[in-house]
Scaffold this motif. Sequence first.
Motif, PDB file in Angstrom:
ATOM      1  N   ALA A  48       0.835  -1.200   0.000  1.00  0.00           N
ATOM      2  CA  ALA A  48       0.000   0.000   0.000  1.00  0.00           C
ATOM      3  C   ALA A  48       0.872   1.253   0.000  1.00  0.00           C
ATOM      4  CB  ALA A  48      -0.939   0.000   1.205  1.00  0.00           C
ATOM      5  N   HIS A  49       1.924   1.238   0.793  1.00  0.00           N
ATOM      6  CA  HIS A  49       2.825   2.393   0.860  1.00  0.00           C
ATOM      7  C   HIS A  49       3.534   2.618  -0.472  1.00  0.00           C
ATOM      8  CE1 HIS A  49       3.207   3.564   5.311  1.00  0.00           C
ATOM      9  NE2 HIS A  49       2.125   2.816   5.183  1.00  0.00           N
ATOM     10  N   ASP A  50       3.919   1.535  -1.140  1.00  0.00           N
ATOM     11  CA  ASP A  50       4.574   1.665  -2.445  1.00  0.00           C
ATOM     12  C   ASP A  50       3.665   2.374  -3.450  1.00  0.00           C
ATOM     13  OD1 ASP A  50       6.878   0.409  -1.579  1.00  0.00           O
ATOM     14  OD2 ASP A  50       6.338  -1.559  -2.409  1.00  0.00           O
ATOM     15  N   LEU A  51       2.410   1.947  -3.505  1.00  0.00           N
ATOM     16  CA  LEU A  51       1.478   2.562  -4.444  1.00  0.00           C
ATOM     17  C   LEU A  51       1.215   4.022  -4.100  1.00  0.00           C
ATOM     18  CD1 LEU A  51      -1.119  -0.323  -4.958  1.00  0.00           C
ATOM     19  CD2 LEU A  51       0.548   0.513  -6.608  1.00  0.00           C
ATOM     20  N   LEU A  52       1.113   4.315  -2.806  1.00  0.00           N
ATOM     21  CA  LEU A  52       0.879   5.702  -2.391  1.00  0.00           C
ATOM     22  C   LEU A  52       2.088   6.582  -2.683  1.00  0.00           C
ATOM     23  CD1 LEU A  52      -0.985   4.957   0.950  1.00  0.00           C
ATOM     24  CD2 LEU A  52      -1.931   6.209  -1.010  1.00  0.00           C
ATOM     25  N   THR A  53       3.274   6.025  -2.547  1.00  0.00           N
ATOM     26  CA  THR A  53       4.493   6.794  -2.821  1.00  0.00           C
ATOM     27  C   THR A  53       4.540   7.222  -4.285  1.00  0.00           C
ATOM     28  OG1 THR A  53       5.689   5.642  -1.076  1.00  0.00           O
ATOM     29  CG2 THR A  53       7.025   6.735  -2.731  1.00  0.00           C
ATOM     30  N   GLU A  54       4.040   6.357  -5.182  1.00  0.00           N
ATOM     31  CA  GLU A  54       4.035   6.676  -6.614  1.00  0.00           C
ATOM     32  C   GLU A  54       3.190   7.903  -6.930  1.00  0.00           C
ATOM     33  OE1 GLU A  54       2.830   3.231  -8.804  1.00  0.00           O
ATOM     34  OE2 GLU A  54       4.477   2.002  -8.033  1.00  0.00           O
ATOM     35  N   THR A  55       2.220   8.216  -6.074  1.00  0.00           N
ATOM     36  CA  THR A  55       1.350   9.388  -6.308  1.00  0.00           C
ATOM     37  C   THR A  55       1.586  10.473  -5.255  1.00  0.00           C
ATOM     38  OG1 THR A  55      -0.470   8.469  -4.988  1.00  0.00           O
ATOM     39  CG2 THR A  55      -0.433   7.922  -7.345  1.00  0.00           C
ATOM     40  N   ASN A  56       2.771  10.474  -4.652  1.00  0.00           N
ATOM     41  CA  ASN A  56       3.095  11.467  -3.611  1.00  0.00           C
ATOM     42  C   ASN A  56       2.092  11.459  -2.463  1.00  0.00           C
ATOM     43  OD1 ASN A  56       5.438  12.501  -4.934  1.00  0.00           O
ATOM     44  ND2 ASN A  56       4.070  13.593  -6.327  1.00  0.00           N
ATOM     45  N   TRP A  57       1.601  10.275  -2.149  1.00  0.00           N
ATOM     46  CA  TRP A  57       0.667  10.075  -1.040  1.00  0.00           C
ATOM     47  C   TRP A  57      -0.641  10.855  -1.214  1.00  0.00           C
ATOM     48  CZ3 TRP A  57       0.397   7.156   3.533  1.00  0.00           C
ATOM     49  CH2 TRP A  57       1.411   6.188   3.623  1.00  0.00           C
ATOM     50  N   GLU A  58      -1.071  10.980  -2.465  1.00  0.00           N
ATOM     51  CA  GLU A  58      -2.352  11.633  -2.717  1.00  0.00           C
ATOM     52  C   GLU A  58      -3.483  10.615  -2.800  1.00  0.00           C
ATOM     53  OE1 GLU A  58      -2.059  14.120  -6.127  1.00  0.00           O
ATOM     54  OE2 GLU A  58      -0.467  15.351  -5.266  1.00  0.00           O
ATOM     55  N   ASN A  59      -3.223   9.466  -3.448  1.00  0.00           N
ATOM     56  CA  ASN A  59      -4.261   8.456  -3.614  1.00  0.00           C
ATOM     57  C   ASN A  59      -3.615   7.165  -4.106  1.00  0.00           C
ATOM     58  OD1 ASN A  59      -4.071   8.521  -6.605  1.00  0.00           O
ATOM     59  ND2 ASN A  59      -4.904  10.585  -6.317  1.00  0.00           N
ATOM     60  N   ALA A  60      -4.427   6.115  -4.170  1.00  0.00           N
ATOM     61  CA  ALA A  60      -3.983   4.830  -4.728  1.00  0.00           C
ATOM     62  C   ALA A  60      -5.149   4.205  -5.473  1.00  0.00           C
ATOM     63  CB  ALA A  60      -3.500   3.897  -3.620  1.00  0.00           C
ATOM     64  N   SER A  61      -4.849   3.583  -6.591  1.00  0.00           N
ATOM     65  CA  SER A  61      -5.868   2.910  -7.386  1.00  0.00           C
ATOM     66  C   SER A  61      -6.298   1.623  -6.684  1.00  0.00           C
ATOM     67  CB  SER A  61      -5.298   2.585  -8.767  1.00  0.00           C
ATOM     68  OG  SER A  61      -6.040   1.554  -9.385  1.00  0.00           O
ATOM     69  N   LEU A  62      -7.603   1.451  -6.515  1.00  0.00           N
ATOM     70  CA  LEU A  62      -8.118   0.229  -5.890  1.00  0.00           C
ATOM     71  C   LEU A  62      -7.761  -0.991  -6.725  1.00  0.00           C
ATOM     72  CD1 LEU A  62      -9.728  -1.419  -3.864  1.00  0.00           C
ATOM     73  CD2 LEU A  62     -11.830  -0.672  -5.000  1.00  0.00           C
ATOM     74  N   GLY A  63      -7.847  -0.868  -8.049  1.00  0.00           N
ATOM     75  CA  GLY A  63      -7.510  -1.992  -8.922  1.00  0.00           C
ATOM     76  C   GLY A  63      -6.068  -2.441  -8.748  1.00  0.00           C
ATOM     77  N   GLN A  64      -5.149  -1.498  -8.731  1.00  0.00           N
ATOM     78  CA  GLN A  64      -3.734  -1.831  -8.533  1.00  0.00           C
ATOM     79  C   GLN A  64      -3.497  -2.399  -7.141  1.00  0.00           C
ATOM     80  OE1 GLN A  64      -1.938   2.017  -9.491  1.00  0.00           O
ATOM     81  NE2 GLN A  64      -0.938   1.051 -11.245  1.00  0.00           N
ATOM     82  N   LEU A  65      -4.158  -1.820  -6.163  1.00  0.00           N
ATOM     83  CA  LEU A  65      -4.008  -2.273  -4.779  1.00  0.00           C
ATOM     84  C   LEU A  65      -4.460  -3.724  -4.631  1.00  0.00           C
ATOM     85  CD1 LEU A  65      -3.225  -1.062  -1.943  1.00  0.00           C
ATOM     86  CD2 LEU A  65      -5.680  -0.767  -1.594  1.00  0.00           C
ATOM     87  N   ALA A  66      -5.617  -4.045  -5.214  1.00  0.00           N
ATOM     88  CA  ALA A  66      -6.135  -5.414  -5.147  1.00  0.00           C
ATOM     89  C   ALA A  66      -5.221  -6.375  -5.894  1.00  0.00           C
ATOM     90  CB  ALA A  66      -7.553  -5.461  -5.719  1.00  0.00           C
ATOM     91  N   GLU A  67      -4.766  -5.947  -7.061  1.00  0.00           N
ATOM     92  CA  GLU A  67      -3.897  -6.791  -7.885  1.00  0.00           C
ATOM     93  C   GLU A  67      -2.598  -7.153  -7.163  1.00  0.00           C
ATOM     94  OE1 GLU A  67      -1.322  -5.454 -11.559  1.00  0.00           O
ATOM     95  OE2 GLU A  67      -3.443  -5.552 -12.121  1.00  0.00           O
ATOM     96  N   VAL A  68      -1.973  -6.154  -6.541  1.00  0.00           N
ATOM     97  CA  VAL A  68      -0.699  -6.382  -5.861  1.00  0.00           C
ATOM     98  C   VAL A  68      -0.900  -7.141  -4.550  1.00  0.00           C
ATOM     99  CG1 VAL A  68       1.226  -5.204  -4.712  1.00  0.00           C
ATOM    100  CG2 VAL A  68       0.421  -4.386  -6.905  1.00  0.00           C
ATOM    101  N   THR A  69      -1.876  -6.733  -3.768  1.00  0.00           N
ATOM    102  CA  THR A  69      -2.106  -7.361  -2.462  1.00  0.00           C
ATOM    103  C   THR A  69      -2.507  -8.826  -2.598  1.00  0.00           C
ATOM    104  OG1 THR A  69      -2.822  -5.217  -1.572  1.00  0.00           O
ATOM    105  CG2 THR A  69      -3.378  -7.171  -0.280  1.00  0.00           C
ATOM    106  N   LEU A  70      -3.336  -9.122  -3.601  1.00  0.00           N
ATOM    107  CA  LEU A  70      -3.851 -10.484  -3.788  1.00  0.00           C
ATOM    108  C   LEU A  70      -3.032 -11.296  -4.787  1.00  0.00           C
ATOM    109  CD1 LEU A  70      -7.661  -9.591  -3.896  1.00  0.00           C
ATOM    110  CD2 LEU A  70      -6.334 -10.401  -1.924  1.00  0.00           C
ATOM    111  N   ASP A  71      -2.011 -10.692  -5.368  1.00  0.00           N
ATOM    112  CA  ASP A  71      -1.121 -11.363  -6.325  1.00  0.00           C
ATOM    113  C   ASP A  71      -1.918 -12.020  -7.453  1.00  0.00           C
ATOM    114  OD1 ASP A  71       1.291 -12.153  -7.408  1.00  0.00           O
ATOM    115  OD2 ASP A  71       1.507 -13.919  -6.139  1.00  0.00           O
ATOM    116  N   THR A  72      -2.820 -11.234  -8.047  1.00  0.00           N
ATOM    117  CA  THR A  72      -3.700 -11.792  -9.087  1.00  0.00           C
ATOM    118  C   THR A  72      -3.021 -11.940 -10.441  1.00  0.00           C
ATOM    119  OG1 THR A  72      -4.587  -9.596  -9.615  1.00  0.00           O
ATOM    120  CG2 THR A  72      -5.785 -10.912  -7.979  1.00  0.00           C
ATOM    121  N   LYS A  73      -1.804 -11.462 -10.560  1.00  0.00           N
ATOM    122  CA  LYS A  73      -1.057 -11.682 -11.803  1.00  0.00           C
ATOM    123  C   LYS A  73       0.072 -12.687 -11.588  1.00  0.00           C
ATOM    124  CE  LYS A  73      -2.104  -7.622 -14.480  1.00  0.00           C
ATOM    125  NZ  LYS A  73      -1.595  -6.462 -15.234  1.00  0.00           N
ATOM    126  N   GLY A  74       0.115 -13.239 -10.377  1.00  0.00           N
ATOM    127  CA  GLY A  74       1.145 -14.212 -10.040  1.00  0.00           C
ATOM    128  C   GLY A  74       0.539 -15.516  -9.582  1.00  0.00           C
TER     129      GLY A  74
END
Length: 198
Positions: A48-74
Amino acid sequence: MLVDELNHRVKNTLSIVQAIAHQTFRKNADPIEARHAFEGRLIALGHAHDLLTETNWENASLGQLAEVTLDTKGANADLISITGPSVLLAPKQAVSIAMALHELCTNARKYGALSEEDGRVRLDWSKADDARAQLCIVWRESGGPPVSPPARRGFGSTLLERTLAHDLDGEVSVEFEPEGLLCRIALPLESSIAGIRS
């Protein structure tokens, strides 16, 4: 001002880590199992912190968050499906939802749908754009063992009920249906980012 902001974020992160540690290591938990659980929770927090860092801690995409957290591409590519419109989450929401998804996935792997070969999970979300922008997330398990309510409330239950329901002004319902766990999460989207598309 930058140092003050950094100090604020570090303190918030440390308080989250402290809460995770307290919940993970309380009572007489098996030390090896507790260590693995703690490490998994810290990894979810880190994603979550990695994704937020990419946007200067303004927001994070739910789709990207779910994909990374749940490893849906792995490892979970054929086991967990995610579907939903583009939604941006405020930092606090992103961290809490990442932790909740991690706990749901961990529990599904231990006791639920992902503990059996034919088990599957669907994660869907939708956004209502009425007077108060609302995000609805549905976690649905199928193909696993018969489900029954747990004998005790664990970290995941506490996280869903306390953090999402209370801290994020949301509503959470968990139904232990025989065919699989069903979890519904509804929370308001912050007005400043509710209309932004990622």
